[in-house]
Design a protein around this motif. Structure first.
Motif, PDB file in Angstrom:
ATOM      1  N   TRP A 141      40.067  41.935 103.306  1.00 34.35           N
ATOM      2  CA  TRP A 141      39.613  40.979 101.944  1.00 34.35           C
ATOM      3  C   TRP A 141      39.197  41.069 100.560  1.00 34.35           C
ATOM      4  O   TRP A 141      39.584  40.756  99.593  1.00 34.35           O
ATOM      5  CB  TRP A 141      39.287  39.559 102.611  1.00 34.35           C
ATOM      6  CG  TRP A 141      39.840  39.033 103.523  1.00 34.35           C
ATOM      7  CD1 TRP A 141      40.712  38.391 104.370  1.00 34.35           C
ATOM      8  CD2 TRP A 141      38.969  38.137 105.053  1.00 34.35           C
ATOM      9  NE1 TRP A 141      41.153  37.801 105.106  1.00 34.35           N
ATOM     10  CE2 TRP A 141      39.985  37.555 106.183  1.00 34.35           C
ATOM     11  CE3 TRP A 141      38.184  37.290 105.006  1.00 34.35           C
ATOM     12  CZ2 TRP A 141      39.706  36.249 106.003  1.00 34.35           C
ATOM     13  CZ3 TRP A 141      37.504  36.337 105.963  1.00 34.35           C
ATOM     14  CH2 TRP A 141      38.590  35.878 106.795  1.00 34.35           C
TER      15      TRP A 141
ATOM     16  N   GLU B 292      42.394  42.950  98.967  1.00 33.95           N
ATOM     17  CA  GLU B 292      43.651  42.878  99.229  1.00 33.95           C
ATOM     18  C   GLU B 292      43.471  41.438  98.122  1.00 33.95           C
ATOM     19  O   GLU B 292      44.361  41.351  97.213  1.00 33.95           O
ATOM     20  CB  GLU B 292      44.349  42.294 100.784  1.00 33.95           C
ATOM     21  CG  GLU B 292      44.332  43.241 101.338  1.00 33.95           C
ATOM     22  CD  GLU B 292      45.560  44.434 101.327  1.00 33.95           C
ATOM     23  OE1 GLU B 292      46.766  43.702 100.673  1.00 33.95           O
ATOM     24  OE2 GLU B 292      45.738  44.869 101.986  1.00 33.95           O
ATOM     25  N   LEU B 293      42.491  40.901  98.182  1.00 34.35           N
ATOM     26  CA  LEU B 293      42.289  39.713  97.704  1.00 34.35           C
ATOM     27  C   LEU B 293      41.790  40.265  96.436  1.00 34.35           C
ATOM     28  O   LEU B 293      41.526  39.116  95.135  1.00 34.35           O
ATOM     29  CB  LEU B 293      41.320  38.296  98.206  1.00 34.35           C
ATOM     30  CG  LEU B 293      42.425  37.504  98.987  1.00 34.35           C
ATOM     31  CD1 LEU B 293      42.698  38.367  99.655  1.00 34.35           C
ATOM     32  CD2 LEU B 293      41.388  36.181  99.103  1.00 34.35           C
TER      33      LEU B 293
ATOM     34  N   SER C 270      45.567  33.207 101.271  1.00 38.97           N
ATOM     35  CA  SER C 270      45.163  34.485 101.124  1.00 38.97           C
ATOM     36  C   SER C 270      44.871  35.294 101.978  1.00 38.97           C
ATOM     37  O   SER C 270      45.101  36.247 102.346  1.00 38.97           O
ATOM     38  CB  SER C 270      44.858  34.675  99.460  1.00 38.97           C
ATOM     39  OG  SER C 270      45.650  33.779  98.490  1.00 38.97           O
ATOM     40  N   LEU C 271      44.020  34.825 102.681  1.00 41.21           N
ATOM     41  CA  LEU C 271      42.487  35.242 103.712  1.00 41.21           C
ATOM     42  C   LEU C 271      44.064  35.438 104.862  1.00 41.21           C
ATOM     43  O   LEU C 271      44.063  36.635 105.397  1.00 41.21           O
ATOM     44  CB  LEU C 271      41.873  34.215 103.743  1.00 41.21           C
ATOM     45  CG  LEU C 271      40.805  34.009 102.387  1.00 41.21           C
ATOM     46  CD1 LEU C 271      39.541  32.938 103.314  1.00 41.21           C
ATOM     47  CD2 LEU C 271      40.142  34.686 102.765  1.00 41.21           C
TER      48      LEU C 271
ATOM     49  N   ALA D  45      46.757  37.977 103.805  1.00 42.74           N
ATOM     50  CA  ALA D  45      45.792  39.442 103.493  1.00 42.74           C
ATOM     51  C   ALA D  45      45.083  39.633 105.125  1.00 42.74           C
ATOM     52  O   ALA D  45      45.297  41.263 105.386  1.00 42.74           O
ATOM     53  CB  ALA D  45      44.449  39.723 103.336  1.00 42.74           C
TER      54      ALA D  45
END
Length: 319
Positions: free
Chosen positions: A57, A60-61, A270-271, A274
């Motif tokens: 996370w 990716e975020l 998004s979590l 990802a």
């Protein structure tokens, strides 16, 4: 990898993301987001996968700080942390999550919703191969570990015992996690123990390499269990697992990744995205992550999917 430029374009169209600590003009709208992930014991699957997921996370975020991974007693403890806002994301078994949702007071400001179904576990009721117990009811009076208190293992153990006409007080009960249960059986201090985990579970597999064991078959109780608790499904542990001679019927327990319903939709989206983008990395950490399936992930009943997660699954289906 998560396409941050595409994500930013989508957020701009939607009017941006309002999250605590967000900074306008940052490379990622999630740079200053702080998350706490409730997992389980440090030797368990929740903690192992959670630690790997926290790293994914962050990468990716584009978070400045990786989510904090909280070691906990398990599902019940995780739900308490989530509903008191002491955690932002939590692993939980379906049974404990459904119970928590049903018992929330009217008008509660917190309400769990699901990012997705992440994997399934099987109930293991492990006994020595030479033990007299062949059915769950045979555990009466024996020395049995029913799992650590506030764990999902303890939650399901109580339900299964009640389905067999037993209570925890009918046993010489111990409240041990998987590592301590394995050690206690090897040392002859317990006759049986409950566990929920993938097949094979490392601790049980290791035990089977040191002493002959069996798993109790739940065929005679399956109808009663499923009538009382529809959240459970039938499951099969195949022959040769842990050296057992024939396959046994048990209970399958779905596992979810939960957040509060108030989490911003774009963060939830998004979590979960990802997670699937990083799945190959998670498999290296724990092969159980291979069972995380896009089609099965939406099956979180009776816990509703978070709207952000639902948007991701709809887009993934149409892709």
């Amino acid at each position: 990898m998560l396409d941050r430029r595409a994500l930013l374009r989508g957020l701009a169209v939607a009017g941006g993301l309002a999250v605590a600590g967000g900074i306008s003009g940052c490379a990622s709208p999630f740079t200053e987001v702080r998350l706490r992930l409730a997992t389980g014991g440090t030797q368990g699957v929740y903690y192992t996968l959670g630690s790997a997921l926290a790293e994914a996370w962050q990468q990716e975020l584009g978070m400045r700080v990786a989510p904090e991974v909280l070691a906990t007693a398990g599902s019940v403890d995780n739900l308490r942390l989530l509903t008191t806002r002491a955690a932002d994301v939590a692993f939980s078994q379906v049974d404990a999550a459904a119970d928590a949702l049903a018992t929330l007071p009217p008008g509660s400001s917190t309400r769990p919703s699901a990012l997705g179904r992440v994997y399934d576990e099987f109930v293991h009721i492990v006994v020595r191969r030479d033990a007299a117990a062949h059915r769950l009811a045979d555990l009466r009076g024996l020395r049995v570990s029913v799992g650590a208190k506030e764990s999902g293992v303890y939650f399901v153990a109580k339900r299964l015992l009640e389905s067999a006409g037993l209570a925890v007080t009918d046993l010489q009960a111990a409240y041990l996690g998987i590592n301590d249960s394995v050690s206690a059986m090897q040392e002859g201090r317990i006759d049986a123990f409950f566990w929920t985990g993938g097949v094979p579970t490392g601790g049980v597999d290791n035990l089977a390499s040191h002493m002959p064991i069996r798993l109790l078959d739940l065929t005679d109780l399956l109808k009663t269990i499923r009538t009382r608790y529809p959240v459970y499904a039938p499951g099969t542990v195949p022959a040769r697992s842990y050296g057992i001679e024939k396959s046994i019927t048990t209970v399958l327990v779905r596992n979810f990744l939960l957040v509060d319903a108030s989490m911003p939709d774009d963060l939830a989206y998004s979590l979960i995205k990802a997670l699937f983008e990083a799945q190959s990395k998670l498999v290296v950490i724990n092969p159980l992550a291979r069972s995380i399936d896009l089609r099965a992930a939406i099956s979180t009943e009776p816990i509703p999917l978070h709207p952000g997660a639902l948007r991701y699954f709809r887009e993934a289906k149409d892709a």
